[in-house]
Design a protein around this motif. Structure first.
Motif, short mmCIF file in Angstrom:
data_model
loop_
_atom_site.label_atom_id
_atom_site.label_comp_id
_atom_site.label_asym_id
_atom_site.label_seq_id
_atom_site.Cartn_x
_atom_site.Cartn_y
_atom_site.Cartn_z
N ALA A 99 62.81 96.54 -35.42
CA ALA A 99 61.97 97.70 -35.73
C ALA A 99 61.08 97.41 -36.92
O ALA A 99 59.89 97.75 -36.92
N ILE A 159 59.50 104.51 -37.72
CA ILE A 159 60.88 104.05 -37.77
C ILE A 159 61.81 105.15 -38.29
O ILE A 159 61.52 105.78 -39.30
N GLN A 175 57.46 97.59 -35.26
CA GLN A 175 57.06 98.99 -35.16
C GLN A 175 56.14 99.39 -36.30
O GLN A 175 56.17 98.78 -37.38
#
Length: 593
Positions: free
Chosen positions: A464, A473, A468
């Motif tokens: 993540a 997150i 991301q």
């Protein structure tokens, strides 16, 4: 017989009638009934009524003594007649006829009354806190606080936790508030910090293999005071567990925290253990306008942005067209309210710094107000039907940027609930707020920053963090909320050194920064760190809720005032020149405003 007391002032009962006793305490009240003097004698345990008449040598002594003087009474226990029994006192069926009285410590004229519980200026109460603490309600609150902490300890030990003490002099920590710094005499120019929380130490205990830690931890933050946060120091039930998921933390702590509330609920209902609602942060902000919702309030905020993309009400259409949001707060059964009620809510919103609070009235199915007039009767009726609102329900609208609309809607929800008497004061409603954002945008500094605890594990881990958008997150972070107050906060920790470095890199810190600032924790994670997590519950706030008071000063022994001053002890004070020389310090006078 003991030189001061054979019994406390809360001990004597009808079965003691005829006994010769000796009591010591404070003169709480005096009542002169023409030759017969009644004195309420008080100590920590209760009150006993003392009687002296012209046949008693004690009469002249007691007549001349001021209230709050400390006296010793020798006398005989007698039964009260039925008409004078006081059912509100544990000693209410007896009185003590005084044969002798000795003044142990005479009181000067009081700066504030002890008996009667009158409101009194805060500065006087804090300057003479030793007198304030004699007052019945505050005294009882402090005793309750002690009992709550004892109950917490017992429940934690029963759950398999062991209490360990962590250092008070430590290094500065990024807990989101200013540190209290302590200059080092031995290391000139260097400073210790008082712990904002034992965060790193409790994680190191898990790495050291202690498994289940807790302590009633003193914490120190140089924050501005408010009603639910004292300046300087506070106490928290701090805990950490190894090899756990966040669900296991919740399941372990619900019986502890819920059990404490049940033990001291005094007839109020408490959310049953095992059924604390778990509410995602995003849902909490949408439905309640707050990440610490008061679930005693039945009102649910609705997002009605889509309703106003094309509307005759131009202001809302313009706000929505520029990316804003419109939130609706129901006001049920307000057909009997005058327009003044709705206008005063709008005035309140403006006084709070918002642009205003729109509203719609409805009585017998007929809509009123400019929003309804411009949006259209038919469209308003369809909106009401879709939301399940009734023919006598009004509503308020908060519009603006998403964060602004949520904040106003949340505050309006609380105010409407209070104004309409919808909040049940005889309940403790607890819930978990989960899935907090890991990062947030710092508008002032134009950068990404941690939104909660920087030592938390991001959901999705390294993947993540690498792939991301940081602002999407979520974290394994959670808060425990009761009646609109955050009473605990925690997370599953990030125990991977690589993931830890990556998480801090996103907010602008380098690996070298991490090693310098959090070297102990970073090194520990490289030598076998178990998955671990925990939380910290605010002892002060929990006691405040249990005692039913609105200010932490009403449950704290020696609090500071709103300017972070200890009026009793006179702190803070300037340091002596000799002290400053020893610490290699020089003070700098701040420029005057």
């Amino acid at each position: 017989m003991h030189p001061y007391r054979s019994h406390t002032c809360g001990a004597l009962v009808r079965g003691d009638v005829g006994q010769a006793v000796r009591l010591s305490g404070w003169v709480h009240r005096k009542r002169d009934h023409g030759g017969v003097l009644f004195v309420d004698l008080r100590d920590h345990y209760g009150i006993t009524q003392i009687v002296a008449d012209s046949d008693s040598p004690a009469l002249s002594v007691l007549e001349g003594v001021r209230v709050e003087s400390v006296v010793t009474i020798e006398g005989e226990v007698k039964a009260r007649n039925e008409a004078t029994i006081n059912p509100n006192l544990s000693t209410g069926e007896i009185e003590v006829f005084a044969r002798a009285a000795t003044v142990i410590s005479a009181a000067e004229e009081l700066p504030l009354p002890v008996a009667g519980e009158q409101e009194y200026p805060e500065d006087i109460r804090l300057r003479y806190r030793f007198l304030d603490l004699r007052r019945e309600t505050l005294h009882a609150n402090i005793v309750t606080r002690t009992k709550v902490i004892r109950d917490m300890r017992r429940r934690m030990e029963d759950a398999g936790f062991t209490e360990y003490s962590t250092p008070i002099l430590t290094a500065s920590s990024p807990e989101g508030a200013r540190d209290f710094l302590v200059p080092s005499r031995i290391h000139p120019g260097k400073f210790y910090a008082l712990p904002q929380a034992p965060q790193q130490y409790k994680q190191l205990l898990m790495v050291a293999g202690f498994d289940r830690y807790f302590q009633i931890a003193p914490c120190f933050r140089d924050e501005d005071p408010r009603a639910d946060r004292l300046p300087g120091e506070f106490y928290q039930l701090d805990l950490e567990m190894s090899f756990v998921t966040q669900e296991e933390v919740w399941e372990t702590m619900e019986p502890v925290i819920g059990g404490v509330f049940e033990a001291f609920a005094n007839g109020k209902s408490v959310t049953p253990t095992g059924s604390f609602p778990r509410i995602a942060y995003d849902d909490a902000m949408l439905k309640y306008g707050s990440d610490k919702p008061d679930l005693r309030n039945p009102l649910i905020i609705r997002d009605v942005t889509g309703e106003f993309t094309q509307s005759g009400f131009g202001l809302f259409e313009k706000i929505v067209g520029s990316g804003g949001k419109v939130r609706l707060i129901p006001a049920p059964n307000t057909a009997d309210k005058s327009r003044k009620f709705f206008d005063e809510m709008n005035d309140w919103a403006r006084a709070e710094g918002h642009a205003g609070l729109g509203y719609v009235t409805r009585k017998g199915g007929v809509f009123g107000g400019p929003i309804a007039k411009n949006h259209g009767e038919e469209r308003m009726a369809a909106l009401y039907d879709a939301l399940g609102l009734g023919p006598d329900d009004g509503c308020f609208f908060a519009a603006g940027k998403e964060e602004q609309a949520a904040k106003l809607a949340g505050a309006a929800r609380t105010r409407v609930g209070e104004q309409l008497g919808l909040i049940d004061k005889d309940r403790f409603e607890l819930c978990w707020i989960v899935d907090f954002p890991f990062y947030e945008w710092d508008e002032d500094n134009k950068k990404v920053e941690f939104s909660h605890n920087p030592f938390s594990m991001p959901q999705g881990g390294m993947d993540a963090l690498t792939n991301q958008d940081p602002l999407t997150i979520k974290a394994f972070q959670y808060d425990l909320v009761c009646n609109g107050y955050e009473i605990a906060s925690g997370s599953i920790r990030n125990q991977s050194p690589e993931t830890m470095v990556k998480a801090f890199e996103i907010v602008g810190l380098t690996k070298a920064d991490v090693e310098e600032r959090f070297g102990g924790l970073y090194r520990a994670f490289q030598y076998g760190a178990p998955p671990h997590g925990g939380m910290a519950a605010g002892v002060d706030r929990i006691v405040m809720l249990i005692c039913g008071v609105q200010n932490l000063r009403e449950i704290s022994l020696f609090p500071m005032n709103q300017r972070a001053e200890d009026l009793l002890m006179g702190a803070p004070t300037p340091a002596e020149p000799k002290q400053l020389r020893e610490l290699s310090l020089r003070t700098v006078e701040q420029p005057k405003a």
